[in-house]
Enzyme design. Sequence first.
Site, PDB file in Angstrom:
ATOM      1  N   LYS A   1     -20.209  37.417  56.442  1.00 39.59           N
ATOM      2  CA  LYS A   1     -19.078  36.908  55.693  1.00 39.59           C
ATOM      3  C   LYS A   1     -19.459  35.628  54.958  1.00 39.59           C
ATOM      4  O   LYS A   1     -18.756  35.166  54.078  1.00 39.59           O
ATOM      5  CB  LYS A   1     -17.906  36.587  56.641  1.00 39.59           C
ATOM      6  CG  LYS A   1     -17.438  37.761  57.485  1.00 39.59           C
ATOM      7  CD  LYS A   1     -16.390  37.223  58.494  1.00 39.59           C
ATOM      8  CE  LYS A   1     -16.051  38.280  59.516  1.00 39.59           C
ATOM      9  NZ  LYS A   1     -15.250  37.735  60.608  1.00 39.59           N
ATOM     10  N   GLY A   2     -20.567  35.036  55.359  1.00 38.57           N
ATOM     11  CA  GLY A   2     -20.923  33.691  54.915  1.00 38.57           C
ATOM     12  C   GLY A   2     -21.068  33.505  53.413  1.00 38.57           C
ATOM     13  O   GLY A   2     -20.881  32.404  52.902  1.00 38.57           O
TER      14      GLY A   2
ATOM     15  N   GLU B   1     -26.703  35.881  49.249  1.00 42.35           N
ATOM     16  CA  GLU B   1     -26.722  35.459  50.654  1.00 42.35           C
ATOM     17  C   GLU B   1     -26.386  33.971  50.754  1.00 42.35           C
ATOM     18  O   GLU B   1     -26.601  33.209  49.803  1.00 42.35           O
ATOM     19  CB  GLU B   1     -28.114  35.770  51.231  1.00 42.35           C
ATOM     20  CG  GLU B   1     -28.381  35.331  52.648  1.00 42.35           C
ATOM     21  CD  GLU B   1     -27.492  35.986  53.709  1.00 42.35           C
ATOM     22  OE1 GLU B   1     -26.262  35.891  53.569  1.00 42.35           O
ATOM     23  OE2 GLU B   1     -28.035  36.526  54.682  1.00 42.35           O
ATOM     24  N   ASP B   2     -25.882  33.558  51.918  1.00 41.94           N
ATOM     25  CA  ASP B   2     -25.540  32.146  52.101  1.00 41.94           C
ATOM     26  C   ASP B   2     -26.770  31.291  52.395  1.00 41.94           C
ATOM     27  O   ASP B   2     -26.955  30.237  51.797  1.00 41.94           O
ATOM     28  CB  ASP B   2     -24.475  31.971  53.204  1.00 41.94           C
ATOM     29  CG  ASP B   2     -24.827  32.677  54.513  1.00 41.94           C
ATOM     30  OD1 ASP B   2     -25.931  33.247  54.614  1.00 41.94           O
ATOM     31  OD2 ASP B   2     -23.997  32.654  55.439  1.00 41.94           O
TER      32      ASP B   2
ATOM     33  N   ASP C   1     -32.921  31.388  56.836  1.00 43.40           N
ATOM     34  CA  ASP C   1     -33.294  30.531  57.954  1.00 43.40           C
ATOM     35  C   ASP C   1     -34.674  31.002  58.458  1.00 43.40           C
ATOM     36  O   ASP C   1     -35.701  30.598  57.914  1.00 43.40           O
ATOM     37  CB  ASP C   1     -32.179  30.656  59.004  1.00 43.40           C
ATOM     38  CG  ASP C   1     -32.328  29.694  60.150  1.00 43.40           C
ATOM     39  OD1 ASP C   1     -33.070  28.725  60.027  1.00 43.40           O
ATOM     40  OD2 ASP C   1     -31.685  29.905  61.193  1.00 43.40           O
TER      41      ASP C   1
ATOM     42  N   LYS D   1     -33.630  27.047  54.617  1.00 43.89           N
ATOM     43  CA  LYS D   1     -34.175  26.105  55.602  1.00 43.89           C
ATOM     44  C   LYS D   1     -35.627  26.505  55.857  1.00 43.89           C
ATOM     45  O   LYS D   1     -35.912  27.216  56.833  1.00 43.89           O
ATOM     46  CB  LYS D   1     -33.370  26.184  56.909  1.00 43.89           C
ATOM     47  CG  LYS D   1     -32.008  25.567  56.819  1.00 43.89           C
ATOM     48  CD  LYS D   1     -31.424  25.238  58.189  1.00 43.89           C
ATOM     49  CE  LYS D   1     -30.794  26.435  58.842  1.00 43.89           C
ATOM     50  NZ  LYS D   1     -29.886  26.073  59.960  1.00 43.89           N
TER      51      LYS D   1
ATOM     52  N   PHE E   1     -27.862  22.590  61.461  1.00 39.64           N
ATOM     53  CA  PHE E   1     -26.896  23.681  61.429  1.00 39.64           C
ATOM     54  C   PHE E   1     -25.746  23.257  60.527  1.00 39.64           C
ATOM     55  O   PHE E   1     -25.121  22.224  60.759  1.00 39.64           O
ATOM     56  CB  PHE E   1     -26.386  24.029  62.829  1.00 39.64           C
ATOM     57  CG  PHE E   1     -25.629  25.316  62.829  1.00 39.64           C
ATOM     58  CD1 PHE E   1     -26.298  26.530  62.880  1.00 39.64           C
ATOM     59  CD2 PHE E   1     -24.245  25.323  62.735  1.00 39.64           C
ATOM     60  CE1 PHE E   1     -25.605  27.731  62.842  1.00 39.64           C
ATOM     61  CE2 PHE E   1     -23.537  26.518  62.692  1.00 39.64           C
ATOM     62  CZ  PHE E   1     -24.218  27.713  62.748  1.00 39.64           C
ATOM     63  N   VAL E   2     -25.515  24.043  59.479  1.00 37.36           N
ATOM     64  CA  VAL E   2     -24.503  23.652  58.492  1.00 37.36           C
ATOM     65  C   VAL E   2     -23.314  24.616  58.478  1.00 37.36           C
ATOM     66  O   VAL E   2     -23.456  25.804  58.794  1.00 37.36           O
ATOM     67  CB  VAL E   2     -25.107  23.532  57.066  1.00 37.36           C
ATOM     68  CG1 VAL E   2     -26.041  22.345  56.972  1.00 37.36           C
ATOM     69  CG2 VAL E   2     -25.818  24.806  56.645  1.00 37.36           C
TER      70      VAL E   2
ATOM     71  N   ASP F   1     -19.878  29.468  58.827  1.00 40.82           N
ATOM     72  CA  ASP F   1     -19.032  29.171  59.996  1.00 40.82           C
ATOM     73  C   ASP F   1     -19.845  28.714  61.192  1.00 40.82           C
ATOM     74  O   ASP F   1     -21.067  28.839  61.234  1.00 40.82           O
ATOM     75  CB  ASP F   1     -18.278  30.436  60.423  1.00 40.82           C
ATOM     76  CG  ASP F   1     -19.193  31.437  61.128  1.00 40.82           C
ATOM     77  OD1 ASP F   1     -20.300  31.685  60.609  1.00 40.82           O
ATOM     78  OD2 ASP F   1     -18.826  31.940  62.194  1.00 40.82           O
TER      79      ASP F   1
ATOM     80  N   ARG G   1     -15.245  27.801  57.816  1.00 35.98           N
ATOM     81  CA  ARG G   1     -15.627  28.503  56.581  1.00 35.98           C
ATOM     82  C   ARG G   1     -14.881  27.957  55.362  1.00 35.98           C
ATOM     83  O   ARG G   1     -15.364  28.017  54.255  1.00 35.98           O
ATOM     84  CB  ARG G   1     -15.285  29.996  56.671  1.00 35.98           C
ATOM     85  CG  ARG G   1     -16.148  30.795  57.617  1.00 35.98           C
ATOM     86  CD  ARG G   1     -15.915  32.285  57.385  1.00 35.98           C
ATOM     87  NE  ARG G   1     -16.369  33.098  58.499  1.00 35.98           N
ATOM     88  CZ  ARG G   1     -17.625  33.464  58.691  1.00 35.98           C
ATOM     89  NH1 ARG G   1     -18.549  33.092  57.854  1.00 35.98           N
ATOM     90  NH2 ARG G   1     -17.963  34.209  59.714  1.00 35.98           N
TER      91      ARG G   1
HETATM   92  P1  5GP Z   1     -32.172  34.351  59.321  1.00 32.65           P
HETATM   93  O1  5GP Z   1     -32.270  35.820  59.627  1.00 32.65           O
HETATM   94  O2  5GP Z   1     -32.809  33.950  58.024  1.00 32.65           O
HETATM   95  O3  5GP Z   1     -32.670  33.525  60.483  1.00 32.65           O
HETATM   96  O4  5GP Z   1     -30.670  33.996  59.321  1.00 32.65           O
HETATM   97  C1  5GP Z   1     -29.828  34.193  58.294  1.00 32.65           C
HETATM   98  C2  5GP Z   1     -28.389  34.106  58.761  1.00 32.65           C
HETATM   99  O5  5GP Z   1     -28.237  33.168  59.842  1.00 32.65           O
HETATM  100  C3  5GP Z   1     -27.537  33.568  57.672  1.00 32.65           C
HETATM  101  O6  5GP Z   1     -27.049  34.588  56.860  1.00 32.65           O
HETATM  102  C4  5GP Z   1     -26.429  32.864  58.437  1.00 32.65           C
HETATM  103  O7  5GP Z   1     -25.407  33.787  58.750  1.00 32.65           O
HETATM  104  C5  5GP Z   1     -27.073  32.411  59.725  1.00 32.65           C
HETATM  105  N1  5GP Z   1     -27.461  30.983  59.653  1.00 32.65           N
HETATM  106  C6  5GP Z   1     -28.692  30.458  59.583  1.00 32.65           C
HETATM  107  N2  5GP Z   1     -28.659  29.121  59.542  1.00 32.65           N
HETATM  108  C7  5GP Z   1     -27.356  28.775  59.565  1.00 32.65           C
HETATM  109  C8  5GP Z   1     -26.648  27.529  59.512  1.00 32.65           C
HETATM  110  O8  5GP Z   1     -27.197  26.434  59.440  1.00 32.65           O
HETATM  111  N3  5GP Z   1     -25.301  27.612  59.538  1.00 32.65           N
HETATM  112  C9  5GP Z   1     -24.613  28.776  59.640  1.00 32.65           C
HETATM  113  N4  5GP Z   1     -23.296  28.723  59.675  1.00 32.65           N
HETATM  114  N5  5GP Z   1     -25.236  29.976  59.678  1.00 32.65           N
HETATM  115  C10 5GP Z   1     -26.587  29.968  59.645  1.00 32.65           C
END
Ligand code: 5GP
Length: 190
Positions: free
Chosen positions: A52-53, A108-109, A112, A140, A161-162, A168, A174
């Site tokens: 949903k992000g 995508e939001d 990470d 990140k 963590f944002v 969220d 959100r």
């Molecule tokens: P990845 O698979 O790249 O580790 O993670 C991606 C997903 O992790 C993002 O779409 C998001 O939903 C969640 N995520 C990663 N870092 C953060 C953060 O700092 N804040 C929030 N709210 N979600 C995060």
Amino acid sequence: MKGEKEEGGEAVKESLEILLSREQIAARVDRLADQINRDYENKKPLLVCILKGAVVFLSDLMRRLTLPVEIDFMAVSSYGQSTSTSGIVRILKDLEYTVSEKDVLVVEDIVDTGLTLNYLCKNLLQRRPRSLKVASLLDKPERRKVDFIPDYLGFSIPDHFVVGYGLDFDERYRHLPDICILKRRAPVQD
Ligand code: 5GP
């Protein structure tokens, strides 16, 4: 903003610190949209929003596009109540339409570890789109576990963590218009 949340009978103190203001976000989304408008000239991209992000980013970005875009949504497994990644990606909601012969732009939001987008892009490529690119509002890079570079990026941020602007923590925050660092502090034991 400050708050408290009960966890195991104890109140965890939460506070928010603005990392990116709504003005900074709006200016950056403007520039990303300009770039996408140029790159996709005479094309009709399919914007695939990852729920949903990314919904707030999608809605701001698409209103700045002068292209005849289509939109669709996907949901993948999220962190739930934890702030660390599980590494397991599961599709919870798939696309409504086929992507073959479409210029797909994943919206995508945040990137990470990179695991989610790495998996999603492999999955979407198997469906034979005409092209596949990724626009992520945040990145990140310090936390990367697999190589992944988004084609369009809003901001590269440090390892915090944002929340806010669609992102969220446990389904909260959100709605905040700015992107904030969430600080959580357990009560000090005597
Ligand atoms: P990845 O698979 O790249 O580790 O993670 C991606 C997903 O992790 C993002 O779409 C998001 O939903 C969640 N995520 C990663 N870092 C953060 C953060 O700092 N804040 C929030 N709210 N979600 C995060």
